[in-house]
Design an enzyme around this catalytic site. Structure first.
Site, PDB file in Angstrom:
ATOM      1  N   GLU A  23      42.309  38.153  41.494  1.00  0.00           N
ATOM      2  CA  GLU A  23      41.775  36.813  41.634  1.00  0.00           C
ATOM      3  C   GLU A  23      40.950  36.466  40.405  1.00  0.00           C
ATOM      4  O   GLU A  23      40.736  37.320  39.551  1.00  0.00           O
ATOM      5  CB  GLU A  23      40.968  36.691  42.938  1.00  0.00           C
ATOM      6  CG  GLU A  23      39.873  37.726  43.101  1.00  0.00           C
ATOM      7  CD  GLU A  23      39.331  37.814  44.550  1.00  0.00           C
ATOM      8  OE1 GLU A  23      40.094  37.676  45.505  1.00  0.00           O
ATOM      9  OE2 GLU A  23      38.116  38.016  44.683  1.00  0.00           O
ATOM     10  N   HIS A  30      34.187  35.610  47.462  1.00  0.00           N
ATOM     11  CA  HIS A  30      33.860  36.923  46.906  1.00  0.00           C
ATOM     12  C   HIS A  30      32.864  36.735  45.775  1.00  0.00           C
ATOM     13  O   HIS A  30      33.041  35.871  44.918  1.00  0.00           O
ATOM     14  CB  HIS A  30      35.106  37.618  46.351  1.00  0.00           C
ATOM     15  CG  HIS A  30      36.044  38.096  47.418  1.00  0.00           C
ATOM     16  ND1 HIS A  30      37.402  38.170  47.219  1.00  0.00           N
ATOM     17  CD2 HIS A  30      35.830  38.496  48.672  1.00  0.00           C
ATOM     18  CE1 HIS A  30      37.985  38.630  48.320  1.00  0.00           C
ATOM     19  NE2 HIS A  30      37.041  38.828  49.224  1.00  0.00           N
TER      20      HIS A  30
END
Lengths: 290, 397
Positions: A209, A248
């Site tokens: 990511e 996150h």
């Protein structure tokens, strides 16, 4: 073969008697994982889920030969739990806890760097070798045995990828959730390297990511290794705005080189089969395996 | 969590970092009073009026101005307070300014020329250590310096076991070309700065510029301070500095409901479990011809109350033309989520006017699909990721 965990791993649960530890340890035991006990300071000598509880990790190593741990202790104490495990001689330390202060992780990763152990996570779903050991919080039934390794920063996206791979009639050797925090024990590169070197793994799925350089490092390593094992890659967060943390703690675009686009470009240049759509991971794996 | 400049400077000062002194004011009259006070305290003749908002590039947007007398202090503070300050880091609408910092003038003439530097403290993600990044090119956009003259940027890695060491502080001062009194001042400055960063559990300090004054003092003229949210539990005093006015009201509300939400500009809302899958879902929406209206991670529990809360948050955005719910049930059972969607839908009555696409995969996905399909509600169900994307495309066209 598999990596990190298998049916012979002797696994303990740190934070065993807490609600998270209890629930997930129960699920792991139901799966058939070799859980040999747990650690909750002050509750040593008790039995929980039919397994012995120890006051310290050292005691668990000495008495039941623990070599692998899974950590569920709350964020304020998790850094300490990691260091205790490393000090006691645990070889694989899997940390599920989310929200550990960065300063605690700087200290913990510095403490363990010269010790003979490998940290996975924190803030990760854990590691599963289907049919042998589930050392994590993932739904076991999604992961069928097979020849594809998975490395991912994300939990549910790992399940998604595994599900797609399984629906292509393939299966998983080991799936490694490395975690989405800014400081993690095992990098994308290290996890990919483990799987590339695993004789039973015939292809690797690498899911990353936005934020950081881990995927670029892994891609460069892969190219230099000259490995012929195909790697299929996906990077989440092409539509994420710069400078915002997307769930996150590590998922934040800081510059022009840690966007999804930049990472995918490097991965393609290094010979990784990159898919733009997260719905095409499984299909691409089937295609590259012919 | 971000601090205002004045809060950041107070934090630095409490660790012995020399700062450009100032007092914060909420209106023009207070600014004048604070300017008088500051002249008494510091002897400054002129004052710098600085908008206090969480955005960089304030000077470029007219948020930082020099006042040469008290009338100008009043005029300028009056102009800045209440304005919607547009900078390269804000949206086109800008950010409302609620307060200004009235600061001393530190660019006074003297024996030597004032000189500006750049300094930041941050985590080096590649090795898990903090580092001090600094440059002779102060007062400029550091990304630009990095691109055009990377040799003018230096870094000093800090060993967590020792903290910043004296030779490292000296190296910083040497690399910045300092000597004599300014050299000593810089070693003290950088040591105190790192200590402040370490002790406050910060995740970013950016001091731009660090000024060498004409009488060889080293001070922080600006301070961008970001604290580690995960460590705020052990800094209750710092946690109280949070200014909710600087955050998106909808994100604050979502946060209070335990939802991880980021507001975006698109037309398709989404509700997902897990951050990675949420980002992937946003990407898929884009590939299906839409634009994501938000990032929303509902987390590990997706019951009716949570789904309803998420619906209400998403629907506050008038641009939302469709909502995609994407849940991969692991420990979470899909049928529970489906029931949550049905209950929330019924509870909300006419509040939902846009098509809903629900994709449930994983534990009990079949039961969940049946539940949705038999509910009689205007909800499209899907089990595969691609199928969900196709349905988004279908409702948008």
């Amino acid at each position: 073969m598999s990596v990190l965990v298998n049916k012979d791993s002797k696994i303990i649960v740190q934070g065993f008697t807490g609600s998270e530890g209890t629930f997930h340890a129960g699920q792991m035991i139901d799966y058939g994982t070799n859980v040999v006990g747990g650690v909750t300071p002050g509750k040593g000598g008790q039995t929980h889920l039919d397994k012995p509880v120890f006051n310290t990790v050292k005691e668990a190593v000495d008495k039941v030969g623990a070599d692998t741990t899974i950590i569920f202790v709350p964020p304020a104490f998790a850094g300490d739990a990691i260091m205790e495990a490393a000090d006691a001689g645990i070889k694989v330390i899997i940390t599920i806890t989310e929200g550990i202060p960065v300063a605690d992780m700087i200290k913990a990763s510095d403490y363990i760097k010269d010790k003979d152990c490998r940290l996975i996570g924190p803030n990760c779903p854990g590691v599963i070798t289907p049919g042998e050991a589930k050392v994590g919080i993932m739904p076991g039934f999604v992961f069928k045995q097979g020849k594809v390794g998975i490395v991912s920063k994300s939990g549910t996206l790992t399940y998604e990828a595994a599900d797609q791979v399984v629906k292509q009639g393939l299966g998983i050797t080991t799936a490694i959730g490395i975690g989405g925090d800014p400081i993690i024990g095992t990098t994308t590169k290290e996890a990919v390297e483990l799987l590339i070197n695993d004789p039973e793994t015939e292809a690797v799925v690498m899911i990353g990511e936005i934020g950081g350089q881990l995927e670029a490092d892994a891609a460069n390593w892969y190219k230099e290794s000259g490995s012929k094992k195909p790697v299929v890659g996906f990077i989440a967060g092409e539509t994420a705005p710069a400078g915002r943390t997307m769930g996150h703690a590590g998922a934040i675009v800081g510059g022009s080189d840690d966007t999804a686009q930049a990472k995918k470009k490097i991965m393609r240049e290094c010979g990784i089969h990159v898919v733009d759509s997260p719905a095409e991971i499984g299909k691409k794996v089937a295609e590259v395996l012919g | 969590m971000n601090l205002h400049e004045y809060q950041g400077k107070e934090l630095l000062s409490s660790f012995g970092v020399r700062i450009q002194r100032g007092l914060v004011a909420q209106n023009a009259e207070e600014a004048v009073a604070k300017a008088k006070q500051l002249t008494e305290d510091t002897g400054t003749g002129w004052h710098v009026i600085k908008a206090q908002v969480h955005a960089g590039g304030r000077g470029k947007g007219g948020g930082v101005k020099l006042a040469k007398n008290l009338d100008e202090v009043k005029d300028i503070a009056g102009q800045i307070i209440g304005m919607d300050l547009v900078t390269p880091q804000t949206s086109a609408e800008g950010k409302r300014v609620h307060q200004v910092l009235v600061a001393e003038d530190v660019y006074y003439p003297g024996d030597s020329e004032p000189n500006e530097f750049y300094m930041s403290v941050l985590l080096n993600r590649s090795n898990g250590r903090n580092m001090i990044m600094y440059s002779t090119e102060g007062g400029m956009d550091i990304e630009e310096v990095a691109e055009k003259t990377p040799h003018l940027i230096f870094t000093e890695e800090i060993d967590p076991a020792t903290g910043i060491l004296p030779f490292q502080a000296r190296r910083v001062a040497f690399n910045l070309g300092l000597s004599g009194m300014a050299f000593k001042e810089m070693t003290k400055f950088v040591t105190a700065l790192y200590t402040a960063y370490d002790k406050s559990d910060a995740s970013l300090f950016e001091i731009n510029p660090v000024l060498k004054t004409s009488d060889d003092k080293i001070m922080a003229v600006d301070a961008k301070v970001t604290l580690d949210d995960n460590a705020l539990y052990r800094h209750k005093d710092l946690a109280e500095l949070r200014d909710l006015r600087e955050e998106s009201p909808i994100e604050v509300e979502a946060g209070e409901l335990g939802l991880n939400y980021v507001d975006l500009d698109g037309n398709v809302g989404c509700m997902v479990n897990g951050a990675g899958l949420a980002m992937a879902t946003m990407d898929l929406i884009k590939q299906a011809g839409g634009e994501p209206a938000n990032f929303l991670d509902v987390g590990g529990t997706a019951d009716a109350a949570r789904v309803e809360a998420a619906f209400r948050i998403i629907l506050k955005d008038p641009n939302v033309k469709a909502i995609l719910i994407n849940i991969f049930g692991g420990i979470v059972r899909c049928d529970r989520v489906a029931q949550g969607v049905v209950d929330a839908y019924k509870n909300m009555g006419d509040a939902i006017q846009v098509p809903i696409i629900v994709r449930l995969q994983g534990t009990n996905a079949d039961i969940a699909k049946e539940l949705i399909d038999n509910s009689g509600l205007d909800v499209l169900s899907a089990t595969e990721f691609q199928e969900a994307a196709d349905k988004v495309q279908q409702v948008l066209s």
